[in-house]
Motif scaffolding. Structure first.
Motif, PDB file in Angstrom:
ATOM      1  N   ASP A 117     -35.782 -34.094  30.552  1.00  0.00           N
ATOM      2  CA  ASP A 117     -35.523 -32.984  31.282  1.00  0.00           C
ATOM      3  C   ASP A 117     -34.800 -31.585  30.869  1.00  0.00           C
ATOM      4  N   SER A 118     -33.726 -32.183  29.970  1.00  0.00           N
ATOM      5  CA  SER A 118     -32.807 -31.083  29.387  1.00  0.00           C
ATOM      6  C   SER A 118     -33.628 -30.233  28.204  1.00  0.00           C
ATOM      7  N   TYR A 119     -34.637 -31.043  27.695  1.00  0.00           N
ATOM      8  CA  TYR A 119     -35.576 -30.343  26.511  1.00  0.00           C
ATOM      9  C   TYR A 119     -36.579 -29.599  27.377  1.00  0.00           C
ATOM     10  N   GLN A 120     -37.089 -29.936  28.489  1.00  0.00           N
ATOM     11  CA  GLN A 120     -38.112 -28.890  29.125  1.00  0.00           C
ATOM     12  C   GLN A 120     -37.163 -27.826  29.801  1.00  0.00           C
ATOM     13  N   ARG A 121     -36.053 -27.943  30.370  1.00  0.00           N
ATOM     14  CA  ARG A 121     -35.347 -26.917  30.696  1.00  0.00           C
ATOM     15  C   ARG A 121     -35.133 -25.775  29.620  1.00  0.00           C
ATOM     16  N   THR A 122     -34.644 -26.246  28.493  1.00  0.00           N
ATOM     17  CA  THR A 122     -34.666 -25.472  27.236  1.00  0.00           C
ATOM     18  C   THR A 122     -35.907 -24.551  27.095  1.00  0.00           C
ATOM     19  N   MET A 123     -36.970 -25.343  27.030  1.00  0.00           N
ATOM     20  CA  MET A 123     -38.327 -24.491  26.730  1.00  0.00           C
ATOM     21  C   MET A 123     -38.866 -23.803  27.642  1.00  0.00           C
ATOM     22  N   ASP A 124     -38.389 -23.943  29.127  1.00  0.00           N
ATOM     23  CA  ASP A 124     -38.783 -22.960  30.059  1.00  0.00           C
ATOM     24  C   ASP A 124     -37.871 -21.756  29.717  1.00  0.00           C
ATOM     25  N   THR A 125     -36.781 -21.871  29.598  1.00  0.00           N
ATOM     26  CA  THR A 125     -35.768 -20.794  29.112  1.00  0.00           C
ATOM     27  C   THR A 125     -36.343 -19.763  27.917  1.00  0.00           C
ATOM     28  N   TRP A 126     -36.850 -20.683  27.040  1.00  0.00           N
ATOM     29  CA  TRP A 126     -37.531 -19.912  25.823  1.00  0.00           C
ATOM     30  C   TRP A 126     -38.771 -19.186  26.308  1.00  0.00           C
ATOM     31  N   LEU A 127     -39.642 -19.987  26.998  1.00  0.00           N
ATOM     32  CA  LEU A 127     -40.938 -19.085  27.469  1.00  0.00           C
ATOM     33  C   LEU A 127     -40.728 -17.935  28.212  1.00  0.00           C
ATOM     34  N   VAL A 128     -39.645 -17.641  28.822  1.00  0.00           N
ATOM     35  CA  VAL A 128     -39.490 -16.567  29.747  1.00  0.00           C
ATOM     36  C   VAL A 128     -38.677 -15.388  28.831  1.00  0.00           C
ATOM     37  N   SER A 129     -38.141 -16.037  27.819  1.00  0.00           N
ATOM     38  CA  SER A 129     -37.303 -14.984  26.888  1.00  0.00           C
ATOM     39  C   SER A 129     -38.233 -14.215  26.114  1.00  0.00           C
ATOM     40  N   ASP A 130     -37.948 -13.337  25.417  1.00  0.00           N
ATOM     41  CA  ASP A 130     -38.359 -12.464  24.516  1.00  0.00           C
ATOM     42  C   ASP A 130     -38.915 -13.186  23.174  1.00  0.00           C
ATOM     43  N   ALA A 131     -39.010 -14.408  23.042  1.00  0.00           N
ATOM     44  CA  ALA A 131     -39.141 -15.183  21.844  1.00  0.00           C
ATOM     45  C   ALA A 131     -40.752 -15.124  21.296  1.00  0.00           C
ATOM     46  N   GLY A 132     -41.485 -14.696  22.360  1.00  0.00           N
ATOM     47  CA  GLY A 132     -42.872 -14.482  21.839  1.00  0.00           C
ATOM     48  C   GLY A 132     -43.639 -15.845  21.781  1.00  0.00           C
ATOM     49  N   ILE A 133     -43.528 -16.813  22.269  1.00  0.00           N
ATOM     50  CA  ILE A 133     -43.975 -17.935  22.406  1.00  0.00           C
ATOM     51  C   ILE A 133     -45.553 -17.908  22.875  1.00  0.00           C
ATOM     52  N   GLU A 134     -46.583 -18.119  22.207  1.00  0.00           N
ATOM     53  CA  GLU A 134     -47.781 -18.235  22.650  1.00  0.00           C
ATOM     54  C   GLU A 134     -48.215 -19.561  23.254  1.00  0.00           C
ATOM     55  N   ARG A 135     -47.861 -20.372  22.264  1.00  0.00           N
ATOM     56  CA  ARG A 135     -48.450 -21.765  22.704  1.00  0.00           C
ATOM     57  C   ARG A 135     -47.531 -22.804  22.346  1.00  0.00           C
ATOM     58  N   TYR A 136     -47.174 -23.823  22.724  1.00  0.00           N
ATOM     59  CA  TYR A 136     -46.383 -24.976  22.153  1.00  0.00           C
ATOM     60  C   TYR A 136     -46.992 -26.484  22.528  1.00  0.00           C
ATOM     61  N   PHE A 137     -46.561 -27.473  21.867  1.00  0.00           N
ATOM     62  CA  PHE A 137     -47.116 -28.777  22.006  1.00  0.00           C
ATOM     63  C   PHE A 137     -46.008 -29.658  21.597  1.00  0.00           C
ATOM     64  N   THR A 138     -45.607 -30.500  22.602  1.00  0.00           N
ATOM     65  CA  THR A 138     -44.404 -31.214  22.557  1.00  0.00           C
ATOM     66  C   THR A 138     -44.824 -32.625  22.239  1.00  0.00           C
ATOM     67  N   TYR A 139     -43.974 -33.520  21.296  1.00  0.00           N
ATOM     68  CA  TYR A 139     -44.487 -34.725  20.739  1.00  0.00           C
ATOM     69  C   TYR A 139     -42.971 -35.516  21.092  1.00  0.00           C
ATOM     70  N   ILE A 140     -43.035 -36.492  22.040  1.00  0.00           N
ATOM     71  CA  ILE A 140     -41.664 -37.343  22.285  1.00  0.00           C
ATOM     72  C   ILE A 140     -41.669 -38.539  21.261  1.00  0.00           C
ATOM     73  N   VAL A 141     -40.670 -38.439  20.555  1.00  0.00           N
ATOM     74  CA  VAL A 141     -40.470 -39.613  19.346  1.00  0.00           C
ATOM     75  C   VAL A 141     -40.211 -40.811  20.065  1.00  0.00           C
ATOM     76  N   THR A 142     -41.065 -41.750  19.983  1.00  0.00           N
ATOM     77  CA  THR A 142     -41.037 -43.401  20.508  1.00  0.00           C
ATOM     78  C   THR A 142     -40.129 -44.176  19.749  1.00  0.00           C
TER      79      THR A 142
END
Length: 158
Positions: A117-142
């Motif tokens: 959840d804390s990772y996703q909150r960070t990504m949500d912040t990045w996505l609305v910032s001016d970072a210019g992210i077009e697409r991202y793919f998440t891989y959770i380490v098992t």
């Protein structure tokens, strides 16, 4: 550039595996006496080849950590957009590694977080910032199969 001989290469290989080795053990391992061996180490340090010594900390023992790798593609490929994204990475404490890569993906980013959840909150912040992210793919380490080390390959330096 400093010319390395076989003793220097052996010193680098040994220190990359065991930065806490004693002077006498290091000298013994490369078949030199302590003084010339230690002079070589100081010369390698002075030349900037040996940048320092550190401990590898297993943070999972201290606090539960989830590792998440993310592929990131930016919507623009300019020096300004790369700089803007890299500044965001540097300002995000949860990011422990980031490399720029070729081959259709711009960056691979490693997060170490207390929860997904804390990772996703960070990504949500990045996505609305001016970072210019077009697409991202998440891989959770098992499972971590091999931890990174900075071991020197003697054959590669020879």
């Amino acid at each position: 550039m400093l010319k390395l001989d076989r003793f220097d290469v052996k010193i680098l290989a040994i220190l990359s595996r065991d930065g806490r080795i004693t002077k006498s053990r290091l000298a013994e391992a490369i078949s030199l006496s302590v003084s010339p061996c230690w002079e070589r180490v100081r010369r390698l340090e002075k030349a900037g080849i040996i940048e320092g010594y550190s401990a590898r900390i297993n943070t999972a023992v201290l606090i539960p950590v989830n590792a998440v790798w993310v592929q990131i593609e930016l919507n623009q490929h300019s020096a300004e957009s790369f700089s803007r994204f890299e500044a965001l990475v540097m300002d995000t404490p949860a990011v422990t590694e980031c490399v720029a890569v070729g081959g259709g993906v711009d960056y691979l980013v490693k997060f170490e977080v207390a929860s997904i959840d804390s990772y996703q909150r960070t990504m949500d912040t990045w996505l609305v910032s001016d970072a210019g992210i077009e697409r991202y793919f998440t891989y959770i380490v098992t499972k971590t199969v091999k931890r990174p080390t900075l071991a020197v390959d003697e054959d590669a330096l020879a």
